[in-house]
Scaffold this motif. Sequence first.
Motif, short mmCIF file in Angstrom:
data_model
loop_
_atom_site.label_atom_id
_atom_site.label_comp_id
_atom_site.label_asym_id
_atom_site.label_seq_id
_atom_site.Cartn_x
_atom_site.Cartn_y
_atom_site.Cartn_z
N THR A 225 30.52 -0.15 -51.29
CA THR A 225 30.98 -1.47 -51.72
C THR A 225 29.84 -2.30 -52.28
O THR A 225 28.67 -2.08 -51.98
CB THR A 225 31.62 -2.22 -50.55
N VAL A 226 30.19 -3.28 -53.07
CA VAL A 226 29.21 -4.18 -53.68
C VAL A 226 29.42 -5.61 -53.17
O VAL A 226 28.48 -6.28 -52.76
CB VAL A 226 29.31 -4.15 -55.21
N LEU A 227 30.67 -6.07 -53.20
CA LEU A 227 30.94 -7.48 -52.88
C LEU A 227 30.47 -7.91 -51.49
O LEU A 227 29.88 -9.00 -51.36
CB LEU A 227 32.43 -7.78 -53.03
N PRO A 228 30.73 -7.14 -50.43
CA PRO A 228 30.31 -7.62 -49.11
C PRO A 228 28.82 -7.95 -49.02
O PRO A 228 28.44 -9.03 -48.54
CB PRO A 228 30.68 -6.47 -48.18
N ILE A 229 27.95 -7.07 -49.49
CA ILE A 229 26.51 -7.34 -49.38
C ILE A 229 26.08 -8.43 -50.36
O ILE A 229 25.22 -9.26 -50.05
CB ILE A 229 25.69 -6.04 -49.59
N VAL A 230 26.71 -8.47 -51.54
CA VAL A 230 26.38 -9.51 -52.52
C VAL A 230 26.77 -10.89 -52.00
O VAL A 230 26.07 -11.88 -52.24
CB VAL A 230 27.08 -9.21 -53.87
N LEU A 231 27.88 -10.96 -51.27
CA LEU A 231 28.28 -12.24 -50.66
C LEU A 231 27.40 -12.59 -49.46
O LEU A 231 27.18 -13.78 -49.17
CB LEU A 231 29.74 -12.15 -50.19
N ILE A 261 19.34 -12.09 -38.05
CA ILE A 261 20.22 -10.91 -38.06
C ILE A 261 21.30 -11.02 -36.99
O ILE A 261 22.47 -10.68 -37.24
CB ILE A 261 19.40 -9.62 -37.88
N ILE A 262 20.93 -11.50 -35.81
CA ILE A 262 21.91 -11.64 -34.73
C ILE A 262 23.05 -12.57 -35.13
O ILE A 262 24.21 -12.35 -34.78
CB ILE A 262 21.22 -12.15 -33.44
N ILE A 263 22.73 -13.61 -35.88
CA ILE A 263 23.78 -14.54 -36.34
C ILE A 263 24.53 -13.96 -37.54
O ILE A 263 25.74 -14.15 -37.69
CB ILE A 263 23.16 -15.91 -36.71
N MET A 264 23.80 -13.24 -38.41
CA MET A 264 24.42 -12.71 -39.62
C MET A 264 25.44 -11.61 -39.34
O MET A 264 26.45 -11.52 -40.03
CB MET A 264 23.34 -12.15 -40.57
N VAL A 265 25.19 -10.77 -38.35
CA VAL A 265 26.08 -9.63 -38.11
C VAL A 265 27.52 -10.07 -37.85
O VAL A 265 28.45 -9.53 -38.48
CB VAL A 265 25.54 -8.74 -36.97
N PRO A 266 27.78 -11.03 -36.95
CA PRO A 266 29.18 -11.47 -36.79
C PRO A 266 29.75 -12.08 -38.07
O PRO A 266 30.91 -11.86 -38.41
CB PRO A 266 29.09 -12.54 -35.68
N ILE A 267 28.92 -12.84 -38.80
CA ILE A 267 29.39 -13.44 -40.05
C ILE A 267 29.79 -12.35 -41.04
O ILE A 267 30.81 -12.45 -41.72
CB ILE A 267 28.30 -14.36 -40.65
N CYS A 268 28.98 -11.30 -41.11
CA CYS A 268 29.26 -10.20 -42.04
C CYS A 268 30.53 -9.45 -41.68
O CYS A 268 31.42 -9.27 -42.53
CB CYS A 268 28.08 -9.23 -42.08
N PHE A 269 30.63 -9.01 -40.44
CA PHE A 269 31.75 -8.16 -40.05
C PHE A 269 33.05 -8.92 -39.80
O PHE A 269 34.13 -8.34 -39.90
CB PHE A 269 31.38 -7.33 -38.82
N LEU A 270 32.94 -10.20 -39.48
CA LEU A 270 34.15 -10.97 -39.19
C LEU A 270 34.61 -11.81 -40.38
O LEU A 270 35.79 -12.18 -40.45
CB LEU A 270 33.91 -11.90 -37.99
N VAL A 271 33.71 -12.12 -41.31
CA VAL A 271 34.06 -13.03 -42.41
C VAL A 271 33.79 -12.42 -43.78
O VAL A 271 34.71 -12.13 -44.55
CB VAL A 271 33.31 -14.38 -42.28
N GLY A 276 35.27 -9.65 -48.86
CA GLY A 276 34.97 -8.75 -49.97
C GLY A 276 36.01 -7.66 -50.11
O GLY A 276 36.47 -7.34 -51.21
N ARG A 277 36.40 -7.07 -48.99
CA ARG A 277 37.41 -6.02 -49.02
C ARG A 277 38.77 -6.56 -49.44
O ARG A 277 39.48 -5.95 -50.23
CB ARG A 277 37.53 -5.37 -47.63
N GLU A 278 39.15 -7.73 -48.90
CA GLU A 278 40.47 -8.28 -49.20
C GLU A 278 40.59 -8.74 -50.64
O GLU A 278 41.68 -8.70 -51.23
CB GLU A 278 40.78 -9.44 -48.25
N LEU A 279 39.48 -9.20 -51.22
CA LEU A 279 39.51 -9.54 -52.65
C LEU A 279 39.90 -8.32 -53.46
O LEU A 279 40.70 -8.39 -54.40
CB LEU A 279 38.14 -10.06 -53.10
N GLY A 280 39.31 -7.18 -53.10
CA GLY A 280 39.66 -5.93 -53.78
C GLY A 280 41.12 -5.57 -53.56
O GLY A 280 41.82 -5.16 -54.49
N ASN A 281 41.61 -5.73 -52.34
CA ASN A 281 43.01 -5.41 -52.04
C ASN A 281 43.97 -6.33 -52.78
O ASN A 281 45.03 -5.91 -53.24
CB ASN A 281 43.27 -5.50 -50.53
#
Length: 477
Positions: A225-231, A261-271, A276-281
């Motif tokens: 994927t591209v969008l999740p990391i770019v966001l 990183i500890i703060i970013m991980v929940p933001i990444c996986f939960l938001v 990014g995935r849902e935009l594609g869907n």
Amino acid sequence: MADNKKIAADVLEAVGGKSNVSYVAHCMTRLRFTLKDRSKVDEGTLKRTTGVLGFQETGGQYQVIIGQNVPKVYNELCAMSGLAKQEAIDENLDTPAEKEKLTPRLVGKKILDYLSGSMVPLIPIFLTGGLSRAIASLIGPTLLNLVSAESDVYILFYDLIYNAAFSFIPLYLGYTAAKKIGATPVLGLFLGGIYMSPTFATMVTEGTQFTIFGIPVMMASYSQTVLPIVLSVPVLYLLEKGIRKIMPDVLTTVFTPFCTIIIMVPICFLVLGPIGRELGNLVSTDILAMGDAGGPIRVIGMTIIGGIWQLLVITGMHIAIIQLAKIPLLEYGYEAFVYVASNAAMLGVWGMALGAFLRIRRKEEKSQNFGFLVSGAIGGVTEPALFGLALRYTRPLIGMIAGGAAGGLFLGLTNVVYYNSGGGSNILFLTAYLPGGQANVMFACIGFAIAFVVAAVVTYLFGFKKEDLDYLTEKTA
């Protein structure tokens, strides 16, 4: 290896020559000029100079971003210009740039600049991966059949080199996006690695549920994927910057990256990852609905897909559409919407690369665009042309979109069908149209020829700004 002497000479000439430089120093990644006359800077040439990653004006200095080899370039520049050498300075001494009035055009420009600046440095990876796949396709069982798919040579070019280039995109983008936006590059790399964690990938495959602080995580693969990391990287930058401000100096080396990183991980996986995935869907649902509608709406849909498909590839949003389009292909053995139109889009990329190849005279750029064409037609990889040509100069996108849309329109009007009996993403894709009979093959070939020729002609005529052409059509020895 970078030709540091040539980079130095090109940069010096682009900023107006040594007579226009009052002072020059360097930091970790940038040459920092104090110029006598700012108007003498030729940013068009600077933008296209091999080895230059970007430039900006801040704090009264004109800064040219080179990367980690900047000390070597700096030494060459001082040697050829006679300018006095200065001590290397701290990268963080930048003063805030003057604020520009926020307009939709400025927002769009900054988004495109962020995407381009993040992806263009990956050209060597994608081009190498694409050409490696081209070699594997050429010598492998699909073409010349010189080696089997189980041979060490085939595995080397395909499984090792090609797959390494395209299976770890979040890793590469995490690093380059962080470098572009000003976050710590290795933290961006780390974040991409977290998205691609083997443990998480295994849980996705096995259907295992996972929670973060009791909140269920959307279980989905992020490997290509591209969008999740770019966001995620801009949020990483803001968070790291904020934490660094409040963290005591004695603790910052360890706890700033840790807390970030500890703060970013929940933001990444939960938001951000799910967004990014849902935009594609969301895009895939709307596009496939046009195919289901049939009639003129289906033809319009194929025209749209032909035009924008490769833009979806850039963001990774095409993956969800392809997965859904596979259902009728596997169930009925054929598909007459997404696969056909996306093939037209693919020919649009090949045509764009050819148009640029024919228009360009500068040797390095010309050979690079020939490589884009080969990696697409033989290797079946369009990313080198997308990132190295379309996003780099932006106007070639016009040719790519025009060609893909024209081809998609014709293929939709003539009801061309794609069969589950061959195909691929290189020139062998034509085999998927053979079961439909003579008319199906004939109309398919005409439609793809339209996409290819229109993209090449439009790119040749309108694909570059004047300042780009001044550089690209300059003959070199």
